[in-house]
Structure formats: structure tokens, C-alpha cells
Design an enzyme around this catalytic site. Structure first.
Site, PDB file in Angstrom:
ATOM      1  N   GLU A   1      -0.779   1.262   4.351  1.00 43.08           N
ATOM      2  CA  GLU A   1      -1.220   0.969   5.733  1.00 43.08           C
ATOM      3  C   GLU A   1      -1.217   2.186   6.652  1.00 43.08           C
ATOM      4  O   GLU A   1      -0.693   2.139   7.762  1.00 43.08           O
ATOM      5  CB  GLU A   1      -0.352  -0.157   6.313  1.00 43.08           C
ATOM      6  CG  GLU A   1      -0.394  -1.413   5.451  1.00 43.08           C
ATOM      7  CD  GLU A   1       0.547  -2.525   5.910  1.00 43.08           C
ATOM      8  OE1 GLU A   1       1.197  -2.377   6.956  1.00 43.08           O
ATOM      9  OE2 GLU A   1       0.618  -3.561   5.198  1.00 43.08           O
TER      10      GLU A   1
ATOM     11  N   GLU B   1      -2.383  -8.375  -2.485  1.00 44.05           N
ATOM     12  CA  GLU B   1      -1.481  -9.259  -1.716  1.00 44.05           C
ATOM     13  C   GLU B   1      -2.210 -10.511  -1.239  1.00 44.05           C
ATOM     14  O   GLU B   1      -1.988 -10.979  -0.124  1.00 44.05           O
ATOM     15  CB  GLU B   1      -0.920  -8.504  -0.494  1.00 44.05           C
ATOM     16  CG  GLU B   1      -0.245  -7.197  -0.819  1.00 44.05           C
ATOM     17  CD  GLU B   1       0.423  -6.540   0.395  1.00 44.05           C
ATOM     18  OE1 GLU B   1       0.553  -7.191   1.447  1.00 44.05           O
ATOM     19  OE2 GLU B   1       0.821  -5.367   0.265  1.00 44.05           O
TER      20      GLU B   1
HETATM   21  O1  9MR Z   1       6.342 -10.433   2.828  1.00 40.88           O
HETATM   22  C1  9MR Z   1       7.060  -9.330   3.365  1.00 40.88           C
HETATM   23  C2  9MR Z   1       8.133  -9.809   4.334  1.00 40.88           C
HETATM   24  O2  9MR Z   1       9.092 -10.586   3.647  1.00 40.88           O
HETATM   25  C3  9MR Z   1       8.791  -8.611   5.008  1.00 40.88           C
HETATM   26  O3  9MR Z   1       9.683  -9.067   6.007  1.00 40.88           O
HETATM   27  C4  9MR Z   1       7.737  -7.695   5.619  1.00 40.88           C
HETATM   28  C5  9MR Z   1       8.358  -6.429   6.184  1.00 40.88           C
HETATM   29  O4  9MR Z   1       8.932  -5.634   5.163  1.00 40.88           O
HETATM   30  O5  9MR Z   1       6.786  -7.326   4.650  1.00 40.88           O
HETATM   31  C6  9MR Z   1       6.084  -8.408   4.074  1.00 40.88           C
HETATM   32  O6  9MR Z   1       5.153  -7.933   3.147  1.00 40.88           O
HETATM   33  C7  9MR Z   1       4.096  -7.128   3.669  1.00 40.88           C
HETATM   34  C8  9MR Z   1       3.802  -6.042   2.668  1.00 40.88           C
HETATM   35  O7  9MR Z   1       4.969  -5.319   2.377  1.00 40.88           O
HETATM   36  C9  9MR Z   1       2.712  -5.114   3.175  1.00 40.88           C
HETATM   37  N1  9MR Z   1       1.536  -5.843   3.557  1.00 40.88           N
HETATM   38  C10 9MR Z   1       1.736  -6.995   4.452  1.00 40.88           C
HETATM   39  C11 9MR Z   1       2.795  -7.924   3.854  1.00 40.88           C
HETATM   40  C12 9MR Z   1       2.961  -9.173   4.708  1.00 40.88           C
HETATM   41  O8  9MR Z   1       3.424  -8.832   5.978  1.00 40.88           O
END
Ligand code: 9MR
Length: 379
Positions: free
Chosen positions: A168, A284
Site C-alpha cells: 500500500e 485479499e
Molecule cells: O485483517 C487485518 C486486521 O485484523 C488488522 O487489524 C489490520 C491492521 O493490521 O489489517 C487487516 O488486514 C489488512 C491487510 O493487512 C492489508 N490490506 C487490508 C487488510 C484489511 O484491512
């Protein structure tokens, strides 16, 4: 693309006729169907028939506590990615201590079940530990980034299918011509070159892992997604031209009901990646159903399934996409229900974005994904 009615008819027929010997029963336990061919109706069997990997993000708590969840993983998927436990903040409670236990457990499980593992992620502006801001600065940031990648990549060397090296890095609202997220601490401390440094370091540390750039908000034909997609593709082109080692584009694919404008956007992603010699992974995927007006679960699930079909059909039309992962497997655990909802229409309604419901029963999305695999060309 199928009309909605055609799709509903087909999905209903498929659900009724489906012999699903290995899919878990409503009790959450595997059907002990001895005569069934192990894995025959699974997502991974249908994916493998087309040369695809399929997988999901794995929540460490669910993985640790629930044997039925682990069984679902082993039966259905050929690749897993830890949802959180390889993130910088999770791995590093203090600057000098490391917490590898959850990631180690998942990697061992994957090895034992002949599954591949994606690594998520080395460098991100989020999920940084509390100590980060007061400890990492312009003088030591380079060392922190390089040491972090070396330590983690080395621990799992040879066991990782692909690493999300940078996650990102594009954020149009920061206003830069190149679209880079200038608000990221990594950018602020190291400038745009932090990306190249990260990829070069990762390549040296684990030469066999496919190095991926992963981002979201680039899937639709909308103006916002088009801008972000252009910036992502420009970044990839810039890195390739500079000789920065990168092998794949990760398209996160957090999408939603009510819009299936995927024709132009997915074409641009696939063409862009192909022209640079990059593979594409759907990393994802989930379908947010907050916008479905009806509370009827059957209606909601059909809309979610339809979006899965439309999106996957568009993304799988060329040979570029090699892996399809959802962000979670079961509606029992999805980030969409864990965090705050963004502009919700149904603030208290739990979403149903994944191929298995909270009881691990396959939802219409499961059948949609399988059918999309069946209809894809072999790669
Ligand atoms: O699903 C993840 C959530 O449990 C965490 O709190 C969050 C922050 O670390 O990240 C979420 O996963 C993200 C992923 O790492 C990157 N793309 C977006 C995902 C959903 O927010």
C-alpha cells in the site's frame, strides 16, 4: 457476462447437485465419508485443474483454538497467508525481541499439509509497534528496514511462495505526482527509494520467493480506482526500469456489492502486469455486502456470489493471475466485522463476505469461486 437470472438458476442448480464430500457439515466437523475422494470438490482441486493456487488469510487465534478451522484449511486450500502475525508490530514487541511463535506454527502446518505460504508483509505504513515512532529515525531507518527484512526473510527462507515486500505505498490524496504515500513513515525517513531498497534486500535474503507489490482500491472502472491503478502501474514500471527485483502484483480485491464495473480496470491490471513480465495474485479478496438493502440472507449471499463471479471471470480471462486468496475463509472471522465500518448502511449487521459461513458451511460464494475456476483457461 451472465444475466442475474441465469446466474441464480445456475447457482441454485450447482448447490443442489454439488457432491461436496470434503466440505464440512453444518456441525463444523468434517463429514466422515470414507468412500469420498479426499479433496475432490474442494476449492484447491478445482483451482489446481486450471493451474491456479487458492488460499486464504489465516487468523492466528482461530488457527490456534479451532481444530475444525485447521481442517477446513487443509481440505480446501493450497496456499495460506497469515492475516497479522508476520506484520512488523506483531513480530516485534520491543526493538530487540521477536515473536515468531504464531508464524512458525502456521508455516509448519502449511509444510505438513503441502500448502504454500505467502508472506505479508515487510514494509507498510500501518501495523507498526508503539515503540516505532520514538525509536526509528532518519539516521537508523535504513538499518531497521534492512535488518527487519533480513531477519524475517532468513527465518523462512525457501519456505515462502511470495512476499508482499511493500504494501500500500500509493495514496493519491497525499498529492504527489507519482502517487506515492508521502505520509508513510518509511517515505518520510528514506524517501521514494525505500521501495527499491526493500526489494533488493528481500531478493538477496530469499532468492526463491516471488517479490510482490500489494495494493487495494485499483480494481474498479471508477475514476478513483483508475487514478490509483495508473499510479501503481507507473510505480511498477519505474521499479522495473531501475532494475529493482519485483516479480508480481498483488491485487487485494476488497470489493463490494452493487458495482461490478470491472471490465476496463481488470484489463488494465492484467495488460500492465503482462507488459512488465509480472505475475498477478488476487491476495485479499472479500465482498462487502453492507449495501444490500434486503436483510434476507439468501438474497445477500446471492449478491455477494454474483460479484465474486463477475470479478473472478474478469480477472481470470488472461493467464496472468496465478493465485486467488480470500481475506479469511469463514464469516466467523473477517476484518469487515472486527473494525469500525466505513459509512455503513447497516451498522449492526454482520457481513457475509467469505466462501464459508460462520458454521463453516459453504456459501453461494464458495460455488461462485469454484465455477469461476472451472470456467477459467488453464494456466
Ligand atoms: O485483517 C487485518 C486486521 O485484523 C488488522 O487489524 C489490520 C491492521 O493490521 O489489517 C487487516 O488486514 C489488512 C491487510 O493487512 C492489508 N490490506 C487490508 C487488510 C484489511 O484491512
Amino acid at each position: 457476462m451472465m444475466t442475474r437470472r441465469e446466474w441464480m438458476r445456475q447457482a441454485a442448480g450447482a448447490a443442489a447437485a454439488a457432491a461436496l464430500p470434503t466440505v464440512l457439515t453444518s456441525s463444523g466437523h468434517a463429514a466422515s465419508d470414507k468412500e469420498a475422494t479426499p479433496g475432490a470438490g474442494s476449492l484447491k482441486a478445482h483451482a489446481a485443474a486450471r493451474g491456479l493456487l487458492t488460499g486464504c488469510a489465516v487468523n492466528a487465534n482461530l488457527f490456534r483454538d479451532d481444530p475444525a478451522f485447521r481442517q477446513l484449511l487443509a481440505e480446501q486450500y493450497s496456499i495460506v497467508v497469515p492475516e497479522n502475525c508476520l506484520k512488523f508490530g506483531y513480530l516485534r514487541p520491543t526493538p530487540d525481541t521477536w515473536n515468531f511463535a504464531d508464524a512458525d506454527a502456521l508455516v509448519s502446518f502449511a509444510e505438513a499439509h503441502s500448502m504454500k505460504v505467502r508472506g505479508h508483509n515487510f514494509v507498510w505504513h500501518e501495523a507498526l509497534p508503539n515503540w516505532f515512532a520514538s525509536t526509528v529515525n532518519k539516521d537508523n531507518a535504513r538499518k531497521f528496514l534492512v535488518d527487519h527484512i533480513n531477519t524475517v526473510a532468513n527465518r523462512y527462507k525457501g519456505k515462502i511462495h511470495s512476499w508482499d515486500v511493500v504494501n500500500e505505498a500509493i495514496w493519491i490524496k497525499d498529492g504527489r505526482a507519482d502517487g506515492l504515500r508521502s505520509s508513510s513513515p518509511w517515505f518520510q525517513m528514506l524517501g521514494p527509494e525505500y521501495l527499491d531498497l526493500a526489494y533488493r534486500t528481500a531478493r538477496k535474503a530469499d532468492p526463491h520467493a516471488l517479490l510482490t507489490y500489494n495494493d487495494y482500491g485499483i480494481e474498479y472502472d471508477t475514476e478513483d480506482d483508475t487514478k490509483k491503478r495508473d499510479a501503481v502501474l507507473r510505480l511498477l514500471r519505474r521499479m522495473k526500469a531501475a532494475g529493482t527485483p519485483i516479480d508480481a502484483l498483488g491485487v487485494q480485491s476488497h470489493i463490494h456489492t452493487g458495482d461490478s464495473s470491472f471490465a476496463k480496470g481488470t484489463r488494465e491490471l492484467l495488460d500492465g502486469a503482462r507488459s512488465l513480465g509480472l505475475q498477478v495474485f488476487i491476495t485479499e479478496m472479500d465482498v462487502n455486502d453492507d449495501g444490500v438493502a434486503s436483510d434476507d440472507i439468501a438474497v445477500r449471499d446471492q449478491e455477494v456470489a454474483e460479484v465474486y463471479r463477475n470479478y473472478l471471470n474478469a480477472m481470470l480471462r488472461g493467464p496472468e493471475v496465478k493465485a486467488v486468496l480470500t481475506w479469511g475463509a469463514t464469516d466467523k472471522n473477517t476484518w469487515l466485522n472486527n473494525g469500525p465500518k466505513f459509512h455503513p448502511k447497516h451498522p449492526t449487521r454482520a457481513e457475509r463476505p467469505l466462501p464459508f459461513d460462520a458454521d463453516y458451511k459453504p456459501t453461494p460464494a464458495f460455488f461462485a469461486i469454484r465455477t469461476s475456476f472451472d470456467e477459467a483457461k488453464r494456466r
